[in-house]
Design a protein around this motif. Structure first.
Motif, PDB file in Angstrom:
ATOM      1  N   UNK A   1      -2.996   3.020 -14.300  1.00  0.00           N
ATOM      2  CA  UNK A   1      -4.382   3.588 -14.846  1.00  0.00           C
ATOM      3  C   UNK A   1      -5.186   4.109 -13.585  1.00  0.00           C
ATOM      4  N   UNK A   2      -5.234   3.460 -12.508  1.00  0.00           N
ATOM      5  CA  UNK A   2      -5.884   3.479 -11.177  1.00  0.00           C
ATOM      6  C   UNK A   2      -4.961   3.165  -9.797  1.00  0.00           C
ATOM      7  N   UNK A   3      -5.785   3.721  -8.718  1.00  0.00           N
ATOM      8  CA  UNK A   3      -4.983   3.190  -7.822  1.00  0.00           C
ATOM      9  C   UNK A   3      -5.142   1.689  -7.436  1.00  0.00           C
ATOM     10  N   UNK A   4      -3.644   1.137  -7.008  1.00  0.00           N
ATOM     11  CA  UNK A   4      -3.597  -0.281  -6.906  1.00  0.00           C
ATOM     12  C   UNK A   4      -3.337  -1.129  -8.047  1.00  0.00           C
ATOM     13  N   UNK A   5      -3.409  -0.490  -9.295  1.00  0.00           N
ATOM     14  CA  UNK A   5      -3.145  -1.166 -10.547  1.00  0.00           C
ATOM     15  C   UNK A   5      -1.813  -1.412 -10.993  1.00  0.00           C
ATOM     16  N   UNK A   6      -1.621  -2.164 -11.852  1.00  0.00           N
ATOM     17  CA  UNK A   6      -0.178  -2.697 -12.319  1.00  0.00           C
ATOM     18  C   UNK A   6       0.453  -1.289 -12.737  1.00  0.00           C
ATOM     19  N   UNK A   7       1.647  -1.276 -12.343  1.00  0.00           N
ATOM     20  CA  UNK A   7       2.611   0.285 -12.847  1.00  0.00           C
ATOM     21  C   UNK A   7       3.287  -0.080 -13.996  1.00  0.00           C
ATOM     22  N   UNK A   8       2.956   0.478 -15.221  1.00  0.00           N
ATOM     23  CA  UNK A   8       3.489   0.508 -16.637  1.00  0.00           C
ATOM     24  C   UNK A   8       4.665   1.294 -16.910  1.00  0.00           C
TER      25      UNK A   8
ATOM     26  N   UNK B   1       3.537  10.717   5.231  1.00  0.00           N
ATOM     27  CA  UNK B   1       2.489  10.222   6.153  1.00  0.00           C
ATOM     28  C   UNK B   1       1.290  10.537   5.446  1.00  0.00           C
ATOM     29  N   UNK B   2       1.089  11.897   4.561  1.00  0.00           N
ATOM     30  CA  UNK B   2      -0.082  11.995   3.727  1.00  0.00           C
ATOM     31  C   UNK B   2      -0.247  11.030   2.639  1.00  0.00           C
ATOM     32  N   UNK B   3       0.529  10.651   2.208  1.00  0.00           N
ATOM     33  CA  UNK B   3       0.560   9.505   0.988  1.00  0.00           C
ATOM     34  C   UNK B   3       0.026   8.343   1.699  1.00  0.00           C
ATOM     35  N   UNK B   4       0.467   7.828   2.816  1.00  0.00           N
ATOM     36  CA  UNK B   4      -0.031   6.622   3.427  1.00  0.00           C
ATOM     37  C   UNK B   4      -1.477   6.839   4.079  1.00  0.00           C
ATOM     38  N   UNK B   5      -1.708   7.920   4.374  1.00  0.00           N
ATOM     39  CA  UNK B   5      -3.116   8.236   4.889  1.00  0.00           C
ATOM     40  C   UNK B   5      -4.165   8.275   3.815  1.00  0.00           C
ATOM     41  N   UNK B   6      -3.858   8.786   2.365  1.00  0.00           N
ATOM     42  CA  UNK B   6      -4.569   8.824   1.281  1.00  0.00           C
ATOM     43  C   UNK B   6      -4.591   7.280   0.927  1.00  0.00           C
ATOM     44  N   UNK B   7      -3.519   6.582   0.749  1.00  0.00           N
ATOM     45  CA  UNK B   7      -3.256   5.135   0.334  1.00  0.00           C
ATOM     46  C   UNK B   7      -4.194   4.331   0.845  1.00  0.00           C
ATOM     47  N   UNK B   8      -4.273   4.269   2.450  1.00  0.00           N
ATOM     48  CA  UNK B   8      -5.120   3.475   3.048  1.00  0.00           C
ATOM     49  C   UNK B   8      -6.359   4.006   3.642  1.00  0.00           C
ATOM     50  N   UNK B   9      -6.675   5.112   2.949  1.00  0.00           N
ATOM     51  CA  UNK B   9      -7.982   5.805   3.136  1.00  0.00           C
ATOM     52  C   UNK B   9      -8.460   5.916   4.697  1.00  0.00           C
ATOM     53  N   UNK B  10      -7.508   6.394   5.361  1.00  0.00           N
ATOM     54  CA  UNK B  10      -7.427   6.680   6.889  1.00  0.00           C
ATOM     55  C   UNK B  10      -7.913   8.087   7.100  1.00  0.00           C
ATOM     56  N   UNK B  11      -8.881   8.396   8.042  1.00  0.00           N
ATOM     57  CA  UNK B  11      -9.318   9.381   8.806  1.00  0.00           C
ATOM     58  C   UNK B  11      -8.195  10.317   9.170  1.00  0.00           C
ATOM     59  N   UNK B  12      -8.069  11.481   8.693  1.00  0.00           N
ATOM     60  CA  UNK B  12      -6.743  12.130   9.235  1.00  0.00           C
ATOM     61  C   UNK B  12      -7.091  12.402  10.541  1.00  0.00           C
ATOM     62  N   UNK B  13      -8.286  12.697  11.251  1.00  0.00           N
ATOM     63  CA  UNK B  13      -8.840  13.354  12.368  1.00  0.00           C
ATOM     64  C   UNK B  13      -8.516  12.128  13.688  1.00  0.00           C
ATOM     65  N   UNK B  14      -8.396  10.878  13.119  1.00  0.00           N
ATOM     66  CA  UNK B  14      -8.722   9.675  13.795  1.00  0.00           C
ATOM     67  C   UNK B  14      -7.484   8.564  13.421  1.00  0.00           C
TER      68      UNK B  14
END
Length: 252
Positions: A236-243, A18-31
């Motif tokens: 290299x950064x979030x959402x980039x191609x995985x190598x 759940x924390x991974x999804x909240x961080x990935x989609x930039x969700x406010x944990x309080x809302x």
């Protein structure tokens, strides 16, 4: 295809997902938008089950909890005062409040654990003893993290996206005989391809066929190669191609 179960220590539990999804989609944990987070969580669970990963019961309990919270937030509003009063008594607090509290507490402990690991690593480099001649001792390299700066959820998410793309493509109608692919054979093929590509290949290019069986076996082979530290994954950064990189000692 012969069932092949894999369980990885990188899966730390439903709160970690759940924390991974909240961080990935930039969700406010309080809302937390329960409908969106529930949909994404169930997609991950479904993908993990399709890959025949050993999904612990606690993941399914959390899925049921999310669905229950979602159903409470979608309850229709009624004008009847007695009904509203009874509903307010049954739901004195936001149904998400307990989940948010657990997530915040889990995140606090996770950050504390990361802080302690970092200081443990630094402290392990400190010694208090007289100088010694260590030339006769063979130096040993630290084991390389097979998933580098990404998590196992990023790997599953990349496979989920790739699987959806392959499934939507129209393929010629033909009849072929079913042929099981052994995991160890696919592992050797991946290592050979990486050696041919000078030790590096993108995650997507390791899936040349859209057959579900072949894709699942390839993904499980990648997980097993990561587990045995023959390859590592980088982003290299979030959402980039995985190598995918072959470990140096495996490059001929």
């Amino acid at each position: 295809m012969t069932q092949y179960n894999v369980r990885l220590d990188a899966f730390e539990g439903p709160l970690d997902l759940l924390l991974h999804l909240i961080n990935r989609y930039e969700i406010d944990i309080y809302d937390i938008p329960v409908a969106k987070i529930t949909e994404q969580y169930l997609e991950y669970i479904h993908t993990m089950q399709e890959l025949q990963l050993d999904v612990a019961s606690e993941y399914l309990v959390m899925a049921a909890t999310l669905i229950a919270i979602k159903s409470k937030t979608l309850l229709p509003k009624h004008e009847d005062e007695d009904y509203v009063h009874q509903l307010e008594m049954d739901m004195e607090e936001d149904p998400r409040e307990e989940l948010v509290r657990r997530l915040i507490e889990y995140r606090k402990y996770k950050e504390a654990a990361s802080y302690l690991r970092e200081h443990e690593s630094k402290r392990s480099l400190t010694f208090s003893k007289p100088p010694s001649d260590l030339e006769h001792i063979e130096s040993k390299q630290e084991p390389v993290n097979p998933v580098s700066n990404i998590t196992i959820y990023d790997i599953v998410g990349a496979f989920q996206s790739l699987f959806d793309k392959k499934r939507t493509k129209k393929t010629p109608q033909t009849k072929i005989d079913r042929q099981d692919i052994p995991i160890d054979k696919r592992m050797r093929e991946i290592v050979s391809e990486l050696r041919f590509r000078k030790g590096r290949q993108t995650f997507q290019n390791l899936f040349p066929y859209s057959s579900k069986d072949h894709m699942v076996v390839t993904f499980l082979a990648i997980l097993e190669l990561m587990k045995t530290r023959q390859i590592r994954c980088k982003q290299s950064e979030n959402f980039n191609e995985i190598v995918i990189d072959l470990m140096e000692e495996d490059i001929s």
